[in-house]
Design a protein around this motif. Structure first.
Motif, short mmCIF file in Angstrom:
data_model
loop_
_atom_site.label_atom_id
_atom_site.label_comp_id
_atom_site.label_asym_id
_atom_site.label_seq_id
_atom_site.Cartn_x
_atom_site.Cartn_y
_atom_site.Cartn_z
N VAL A 229 1.57 13.26 -6.00
CA VAL A 229 1.13 12.43 -5.64
C VAL A 229 0.90 12.84 -4.12
O VAL A 229 0.38 12.26 -2.88
N VAL B 237 1.65 7.97 -2.24
CA VAL B 237 1.10 7.26 -2.95
C VAL B 237 -0.72 8.08 -3.49
O VAL B 237 -1.29 8.45 -2.78
N LEU B 238 -0.96 7.21 -4.60
CA LEU B 238 -2.47 7.88 -4.87
C LEU B 238 -3.03 6.22 -5.15
O LEU B 238 -2.80 5.32 -5.65
N SER C 132 -0.43 5.31 -10.19
CA SER C 132 1.30 4.88 -8.46
C SER C 132 1.61 3.11 -8.29
O SER C 132 2.50 4.03 -8.36
#
Length: 384
Positions: free
Chosen positions: A127, A281-282, A287
Protein backbone atom coordinates in the motif's frame (compact mmCIF):
# COMPACT_ATOMS: atom_id res chain seq x y z
CA UNK A 1 -11.41 44.04 -8.50
CA UNK A 2 -11.21 40.88 -10.57
CA UNK A 3 -7.77 39.26 -10.80
CA UNK A 4 -6.36 39.34 -14.36
CA UNK A 5 -5.78 35.59 -14.23
CA UNK A 6 -7.51 32.43 -13.17
CA UNK A 7 -5.81 31.09 -9.98
CA UNK A 8 -6.91 27.55 -10.85
CA UNK A 9 -5.06 27.70 -14.20
CA UNK A 10 -1.41 27.35 -13.27
CA UNK A 11 1.68 26.60 -15.28
CA UNK A 12 5.06 25.35 -14.22
CA UNK A 13 7.87 27.89 -13.91
CA UNK A 14 11.53 27.09 -13.38
CA UNK A 15 14.23 29.42 -12.06
CA UNK A 16 17.78 29.25 -10.71
CA UNK A 17 17.90 30.09 -7.02
CA UNK A 18 20.60 29.79 -4.35
CA UNK A 19 20.18 26.84 -1.99
CA UNK A 20 19.78 29.00 1.13
CA UNK A 21 16.88 30.96 -0.37
CA UNK A 22 15.14 27.77 -1.49
CA UNK A 23 15.56 26.24 1.93
CA UNK A 24 14.37 29.37 3.73
CA UNK A 25 11.24 29.43 1.58
CA UNK A 26 10.44 25.78 2.25
CA UNK A 27 10.98 26.12 5.99
CA UNK A 28 8.90 29.30 6.28
CA UNK A 29 6.05 27.90 4.18
CA UNK A 30 6.00 24.80 6.38
CA UNK A 31 6.02 26.90 9.57
CA UNK A 32 3.06 28.93 8.34
CA UNK A 33 1.15 25.98 6.87
CA UNK A 34 1.15 27.38 3.33
CA UNK A 35 1.74 25.71 -0.02
CA UNK A 36 4.97 26.86 -1.65
CA UNK A 37 3.20 27.78 -4.88
CA UNK A 38 0.79 30.03 -2.94
CA UNK A 39 3.67 31.68 -1.07
CA UNK A 40 5.50 32.43 -4.34
CA UNK A 41 2.28 33.71 -5.92
CA UNK A 42 1.76 36.13 -3.02
CA UNK A 43 5.40 37.17 -3.28
CA UNK A 44 5.14 37.91 -7.00
CA UNK A 45 1.99 39.96 -6.50
CA UNK A 46 3.68 41.98 -3.73
CA UNK A 47 6.85 42.36 -5.81
CA UNK A 48 4.88 43.84 -8.70
CA UNK A 49 3.55 46.56 -6.37
CA UNK A 50 6.90 47.27 -4.72
CA UNK A 51 9.50 49.83 -5.81
CA UNK A 52 13.29 50.07 -5.52
CA UNK A 53 13.97 46.58 -4.26
CA UNK A 54 17.48 45.48 -3.42
CA UNK A 55 19.07 42.86 -5.64
CA UNK A 56 19.27 39.29 -4.34
CA UNK A 57 22.51 37.37 -4.75
CA UNK A 58 21.58 34.47 -7.05
CA UNK A 59 25.10 33.25 -7.73
CA UNK A 60 25.51 29.50 -7.56
CA UNK A 61 21.79 29.02 -8.11
CA UNK A 62 20.31 25.63 -8.90
CA UNK A 63 16.98 24.61 -10.35
CA UNK A 64 13.80 25.58 -8.49
CA UNK A 65 10.31 24.90 -9.85
CA UNK A 66 6.83 25.90 -8.76
CA UNK A 67 3.48 26.80 -10.30
CA UNK A 68 2.12 30.30 -10.94
CA UNK A 69 -1.24 31.31 -12.36
CA UNK A 70 -0.80 31.56 -16.12
CA UNK A 71 -1.71 35.24 -16.39
CA UNK A 72 0.53 36.23 -13.48
CA UNK A 73 3.45 34.38 -15.01
CA UNK A 74 3.18 36.46 -18.17
CA UNK A 75 2.94 39.71 -16.22
CA UNK A 76 6.00 38.80 -14.18
CA UNK A 77 8.08 38.35 -17.32
CA UNK A 78 6.91 41.72 -18.69
CA UNK A 79 7.78 43.46 -15.41
CA UNK A 80 11.24 41.87 -15.35
CA UNK A 81 11.87 43.21 -18.86
CA UNK A 82 10.65 46.68 -17.88
CA UNK A 83 12.85 46.72 -14.77
CA UNK A 84 15.82 45.46 -16.78
CA UNK A 85 16.44 42.50 -14.50
CA UNK A 86 16.61 38.80 -15.24
CA UNK A 87 13.67 36.52 -14.72
CA UNK A 88 15.69 34.62 -12.07
CA UNK A 89 16.26 37.90 -10.21
CA UNK A 90 12.54 38.71 -10.36
CA UNK A 91 11.59 35.37 -8.82
CA UNK A 92 14.32 35.70 -6.17
CA UNK A 93 13.19 39.20 -5.22
CA UNK A 94 9.57 38.03 -5.07
CA UNK A 95 10.46 35.24 -2.67
CA UNK A 96 12.53 37.65 -0.58
CA UNK A 97 9.58 40.06 -0.39
CA UNK A 98 7.30 37.26 0.81
CA UNK A 99 9.80 36.03 3.38
CA UNK A 100 10.37 39.53 4.77
CA UNK A 101 6.62 40.14 5.09
CA UNK A 102 5.94 36.74 6.67
CA UNK A 103 8.30 36.35 9.63
CA UNK A 104 8.81 33.04 11.31
CA UNK A 105 6.27 32.42 14.10
CA UNK A 106 7.56 32.38 17.63
CA UNK A 107 9.06 29.02 18.53
CA UNK A 108 6.76 26.78 20.50
CA UNK A 109 7.78 25.88 24.04
CA UNK A 110 9.85 22.71 24.19
CA UNK A 111 7.88 19.48 24.49
CA UNK A 112 8.51 17.52 27.65
CA UNK A 113 8.28 14.25 25.71
CA UNK A 114 11.05 14.95 23.20
CA UNK A 115 10.49 13.78 19.64
CA UNK A 116 7.06 13.48 18.09
CA UNK A 117 6.53 9.84 17.16
CA UNK A 118 4.72 8.95 13.95
CA UNK A 119 4.29 5.36 12.76
CA UNK A 120 3.10 4.28 9.32
CA UNK A 121 1.10 1.10 9.55
CA UNK A 122 -1.22 -1.21 7.65
CA UNK A 123 -1.01 -4.98 7.77
CA UNK A 124 -1.74 -5.12 4.04
CA UNK A 125 1.45 -5.14 2.01
CA UNK A 126 1.95 -3.06 -1.12
CA UNK A 127 0.00 0.00 0.00
CA UNK A 128 3.03 2.28 0.11
CA UNK A 129 3.96 2.46 3.80
CA UNK A 130 7.62 2.63 2.82
CA UNK A 131 7.30 5.30 0.11
CA UNK A 132 4.98 7.48 2.20
CA UNK A 133 7.04 7.27 5.40
CA UNK A 134 10.24 8.04 3.47
CA UNK A 135 8.70 10.95 1.57
CA UNK A 136 7.17 12.51 4.67
CA UNK A 137 10.44 12.14 6.59
CA UNK A 138 12.29 13.93 3.78
CA UNK A 139 9.71 16.71 3.76
CA UNK A 140 9.92 17.19 7.54
CA UNK A 141 13.72 17.29 7.38
CA UNK A 142 13.60 19.68 4.43
CA UNK A 143 11.59 22.03 6.67
CA UNK A 144 14.40 22.10 9.21
CA UNK A 145 13.24 19.36 11.59
CA UNK A 146 15.80 16.85 12.83
CA UNK A 147 14.16 13.62 11.71
CA UNK A 148 14.92 9.94 12.28
CA UNK A 149 13.45 7.39 9.86
CA UNK A 150 13.32 3.82 11.16
CA UNK A 151 13.07 0.74 8.94
CA UNK A 152 11.13 -1.57 11.26
CA UNK A 153 10.22 -4.03 8.49
CA UNK A 154 12.48 -7.12 8.34
CA UNK A 155 12.12 -7.12 4.54
CA UNK A 156 14.22 -3.95 4.56
CA UNK A 157 12.66 -2.31 1.51
CA UNK A 158 13.15 1.18 2.93
CA UNK A 159 16.82 0.59 3.65
CA UNK A 160 17.50 -0.88 0.20
CA UNK A 161 15.47 1.73 -1.68
CA UNK A 162 17.57 4.50 -0.13
CA UNK A 163 20.76 2.75 -1.25
CA UNK A 164 21.91 1.27 2.07
CA UNK A 165 22.74 -2.29 3.09
CA UNK A 166 20.76 -4.17 5.70
CA UNK A 167 22.59 -4.72 8.98
CA UNK A 168 24.29 -8.08 9.20
CA UNK A 169 22.54 -10.94 10.98
CA UNK A 170 25.25 -11.00 13.65
CA UNK A 171 25.47 -7.21 13.99
CA UNK A 172 23.79 -5.07 16.59
CA UNK A 173 20.32 -4.00 15.45
CA UNK A 174 17.12 -2.40 16.66
CA UNK A 175 15.61 -5.84 17.30
CA UNK A 176 18.59 -6.89 19.43
CA UNK A 177 18.41 -3.65 21.40
CA UNK A 178 14.69 -4.24 21.97
CA UNK A 179 15.52 -7.69 23.37
CA UNK A 180 18.53 -6.44 25.39
CA UNK A 181 20.83 -8.64 23.31
CA UNK A 182 23.04 -5.87 21.83
CA UNK A 183 26.11 -4.11 23.11
CA UNK A 184 26.90 -0.45 22.50
CA UNK A 185 24.52 2.42 21.77
CA UNK A 186 21.68 2.33 19.29
CA UNK A 187 22.81 5.74 18.01
CA UNK A 188 25.93 4.07 16.59
CA UNK A 189 23.72 2.38 13.97
CA UNK A 190 22.26 5.58 12.48
CA UNK A 191 23.35 6.67 9.01
CA UNK A 192 22.77 10.12 7.45
CA UNK A 193 20.56 10.34 4.37
CA UNK A 194 22.22 12.80 2.03
CA UNK A 195 20.95 15.01 -0.76
CA UNK A 196 18.41 17.71 -1.40
CA UNK A 197 17.54 20.45 1.05
CA UNK A 198 17.16 17.96 3.92
CA UNK A 199 20.84 17.09 4.21
CA UNK A 200 22.15 17.15 7.80
CA UNK A 201 18.58 16.88 9.11
CA UNK A 202 17.65 13.29 8.21
CA UNK A 203 18.98 9.97 9.50
CA UNK A 204 18.08 6.33 8.89
CA UNK A 205 18.10 3.38 11.28
CA UNK A 206 18.55 0.50 8.81
CA UNK A 207 16.70 -2.80 9.00
CA UNK A 208 18.22 -6.14 9.90
CA UNK A 209 17.09 -9.59 8.81
CA UNK A 210 17.00 -10.72 12.42
CA UNK A 211 13.79 -8.71 12.78
CA UNK A 212 11.98 -11.77 11.39
CA UNK A 213 12.62 -13.39 14.78
CA UNK A 214 11.34 -10.46 16.81
CA UNK A 215 7.70 -11.51 17.12
CA UNK A 216 8.63 -15.01 18.25
CA UNK A 217 11.08 -13.75 20.84
CA UNK A 218 8.65 -11.16 22.16
CA UNK A 219 5.99 -13.87 22.47
CA UNK A 220 8.25 -16.02 24.65
CA UNK A 221 9.55 -13.16 26.78
CA UNK A 222 9.08 -13.69 30.50
CA UNK A 223 8.35 -10.03 31.03
CA UNK A 224 4.60 -9.38 30.84
CA UNK A 225 5.00 -5.87 29.44
CA UNK A 226 8.12 -6.16 27.28
CA UNK A 227 5.88 -7.03 24.32
CA UNK A 228 4.45 -3.51 24.28
CA UNK A 229 7.26 -1.37 25.72
CA UNK A 230 10.29 -2.89 23.97
CA UNK A 231 10.45 -0.39 21.10
CA UNK A 232 10.00 2.60 23.39
CA UNK A 233 12.74 1.44 25.73
CA UNK A 234 15.14 0.89 22.83
CA UNK A 235 14.50 4.34 21.32
CA UNK A 236 14.30 6.28 24.57
CA UNK A 237 17.91 7.46 24.41
CA UNK A 238 17.43 8.96 20.93
CA UNK A 239 14.34 11.04 21.51
CA UNK A 240 16.01 14.20 22.77
CA UNK A 241 18.20 14.29 19.64
CA UNK A 242 15.28 14.51 17.20
CA UNK A 243 12.17 16.53 16.52
CA UNK A 244 10.46 13.61 14.75
CA UNK A 245 10.89 9.85 14.80
CA UNK A 246 9.06 8.08 11.96
CA UNK A 247 8.64 4.30 11.90
CA UNK A 248 7.98 2.28 8.74
CA UNK A 249 6.10 -0.68 10.24
CA UNK A 250 5.97 -4.25 8.94
CA UNK A 251 2.82 -5.56 7.21
CA UNK A 252 1.77 -7.43 10.32
CA UNK A 253 -0.67 -7.43 13.22
CA UNK A 254 1.80 -9.21 15.50
CA UNK A 255 3.71 -8.20 18.60
CA UNK A 256 6.02 -5.91 16.61
CA UNK A 257 3.02 -3.84 15.59
CA UNK A 258 1.84 -3.74 19.21
CA UNK A 259 5.19 -2.26 20.24
CA UNK A 260 4.91 0.38 17.50
CA UNK A 261 1.34 1.29 18.47
CA UNK A 262 2.35 1.59 22.11
CA UNK A 263 5.27 3.79 21.08
CA UNK A 264 3.08 6.29 19.22
CA UNK A 265 0.46 6.59 21.99
CA UNK A 266 -0.33 9.99 23.47
CA UNK A 267 1.85 10.24 26.56
CA UNK A 268 0.94 11.98 29.78
CA UNK A 269 1.30 15.73 29.28
CA UNK A 270 1.49 15.45 25.50
CA UNK A 271 -0.96 17.39 23.32
CA UNK A 272 -3.53 15.43 21.34
CA UNK A 273 -2.47 14.38 17.81
CA UNK A 274 1.16 15.23 18.51
CA UNK A 275 2.09 11.59 17.93
CA UNK A 276 0.12 8.75 16.38
CA UNK A 277 -0.36 6.50 13.37
CA UNK A 278 -0.69 7.40 9.69
CA UNK A 279 -2.42 4.70 7.64
CA UNK A 280 -1.46 4.38 3.95
CA UNK A 281 -4.23 2.72 1.92
CA UNK A 282 -5.22 2.06 -1.67
CA UNK A 283 -8.50 2.96 -3.32
CA UNK A 284 -9.80 -0.60 -3.40
CA UNK A 285 -11.68 -3.02 -1.14
CA UNK A 286 -8.81 -5.05 0.33
CA UNK A 287 -7.38 -1.92 1.97
CA UNK A 288 -10.71 -1.35 3.69
CA UNK A 289 -10.72 -4.93 5.00
CA UNK A 290 -7.16 -4.51 6.27
CA UNK A 291 -8.07 -1.25 7.99
CA UNK A 292 -10.93 -2.94 9.83
CA UNK A 293 -8.46 -5.42 11.35
CA UNK A 294 -5.95 -2.69 12.20
CA UNK A 295 -8.72 -0.64 13.81
CA UNK A 296 -9.67 -3.63 15.98
CA UNK A 297 -6.05 -4.08 17.04
CA UNK A 298 -5.75 -0.42 18.00
CA UNK A 299 -9.01 -0.55 19.97
CA UNK A 300 -8.06 -3.75 21.78
CA UNK A 301 -4.64 -2.44 22.78
CA UNK A 302 -6.12 0.91 23.83
CA UNK A 303 -8.71 -0.76 26.04
CA UNK A 304 -6.40 -3.40 27.52
CA UNK A 305 -3.71 -0.87 28.51
CA UNK A 306 -5.88 2.24 28.85
CA UNK A 307 -4.04 4.08 26.08
CA UNK A 308 -4.95 6.92 23.75
CA UNK A 309 -3.59 6.12 20.27
CA UNK A 310 -4.27 8.92 17.79
CA UNK A 311 -5.13 7.89 14.25
CA UNK A 312 -3.76 10.94 12.44
CA UNK A 313 -5.28 10.07 9.08
CA UNK A 314 -5.26 8.06 5.89
CA UNK A 315 -3.01 8.59 2.89
CA UNK A 316 -4.69 7.24 -0.26
CA UNK A 317 -1.68 6.09 -2.24
CA UNK A 318 -1.15 5.35 -5.95
CA UNK A 319 -4.52 6.80 -6.88
CA UNK A 320 -5.58 6.84 -10.53
CA UNK A 321 -9.14 7.86 -11.38
CA UNK A 322 -8.72 6.20 -14.78
CA UNK A 323 -9.10 2.85 -13.01
CA UNK A 324 -12.78 3.66 -12.95
CA UNK A 325 -15.61 3.11 -10.52
CA UNK A 326 -13.70 0.87 -8.11
CA UNK A 327 -11.08 3.58 -7.51
CA UNK A 328 -13.39 6.61 -7.44
CA UNK A 329 -16.05 5.02 -5.23
CA UNK A 330 -13.41 3.66 -2.86
CA UNK A 331 -11.85 7.12 -2.57
CA UNK A 332 -15.29 8.52 -1.73
CA UNK A 333 -15.65 5.94 1.05
CA UNK A 334 -12.28 6.84 2.58
CA UNK A 335 -13.19 10.52 2.51
CA UNK A 336 -16.64 9.87 3.97
CA UNK A 337 -15.18 8.22 7.09
CA UNK A 338 -14.47 11.73 8.37
CA UNK A 339 -12.36 10.74 11.38
CA UNK A 340 -9.59 9.93 10.88
CA UNK A 341 -9.39 12.25 7.86
CA UNK A 342 -7.78 11.69 4.48
CA UNK A 343 -4.54 13.65 4.81
CA UNK A 344 -3.67 13.50 1.12
CA UNK A 345 -4.09 11.60 -2.13
CA UNK A 346 -0.85 10.47 -3.77
CA UNK A 347 -1.25 10.16 -7.55
CA UNK A 348 -0.01 7.13 -9.46
CA UNK A 349 3.06 8.56 -11.21
CA UNK A 350 6.46 7.31 -12.30
CA UNK A 351 8.52 9.56 -9.96
CA UNK A 352 8.51 7.25 -6.94
CA UNK A 353 9.21 4.12 -8.99
CA UNK A 354 12.11 5.86 -10.72
CA UNK A 355 13.50 7.06 -7.39
CA UNK A 356 13.45 3.49 -6.09
CA UNK A 357 15.12 2.27 -9.25
CA UNK A 358 18.03 4.70 -8.94
CA UNK A 359 18.11 4.38 -5.13
CA UNK A 360 17.55 8.06 -4.46
CA UNK A 361 15.18 9.82 -2.06
CA UNK A 362 12.06 11.01 -3.86
CA UNK A 363 12.67 14.67 -2.93
CA UNK A 364 16.12 14.42 -4.53
CA UNK A 365 15.08 12.58 -7.67
CA UNK A 366 11.95 14.66 -8.39
CA UNK A 367 11.94 17.56 -5.89
CA UNK A 368 9.26 19.55 -7.73
CA UNK A 369 7.09 16.67 -8.88
CA UNK A 370 3.48 16.25 -7.80
CA UNK A 371 4.25 13.32 -5.51
CA UNK A 372 6.92 15.34 -3.69
CA UNK A 373 4.47 18.19 -3.18
CA UNK A 374 1.96 15.76 -1.69
CA UNK A 375 4.60 14.51 0.76
CA UNK A 376 5.17 18.11 1.85
CA UNK A 377 1.42 18.51 2.32
CA UNK A 378 1.27 15.42 4.57
CA UNK A 379 4.27 16.64 6.58
CA UNK A 380 2.66 20.04 7.02
CA UNK A 381 -0.63 18.54 8.19
CA UNK A 382 0.82 16.14 10.74
CA UNK A 383 3.18 18.80 12.11
CA UNK A 384 0.51 21.50 12.51
Amino acid sequence: MTAPYDPSDREKVVAKLPAELRKELKVRAAELGKDIQDAVTEGVEAWRRAKSLAAVDTSGGTSFATYLPAGLYGELKKDCTARKISYNQGIAQSIRVWLDSHPSPRPKPPRVTGARRIIFGNQKGGVGKTSVSAGVAQALAESGHRTLLIDFDPQGHLTKQLGYELLGIDDASLAKHMLSEAKGELSELLVPIKGGDFEEHLWLLPACKDSFLLDAKLATSRSVRIKETALEKALEGLEQDFDYILVDCPPSLGYSMDTALYYCRTRDGEEENTSGIVIPVLAEDSSADAYDMLFDQIQDLSEDMELDIAMLGFVVNMYDSRKGYVATSSLDEWQNIGEPPVLAIVPELKDQREAVRVKQPLLVHAPYGEQSEVMRTIARRISA
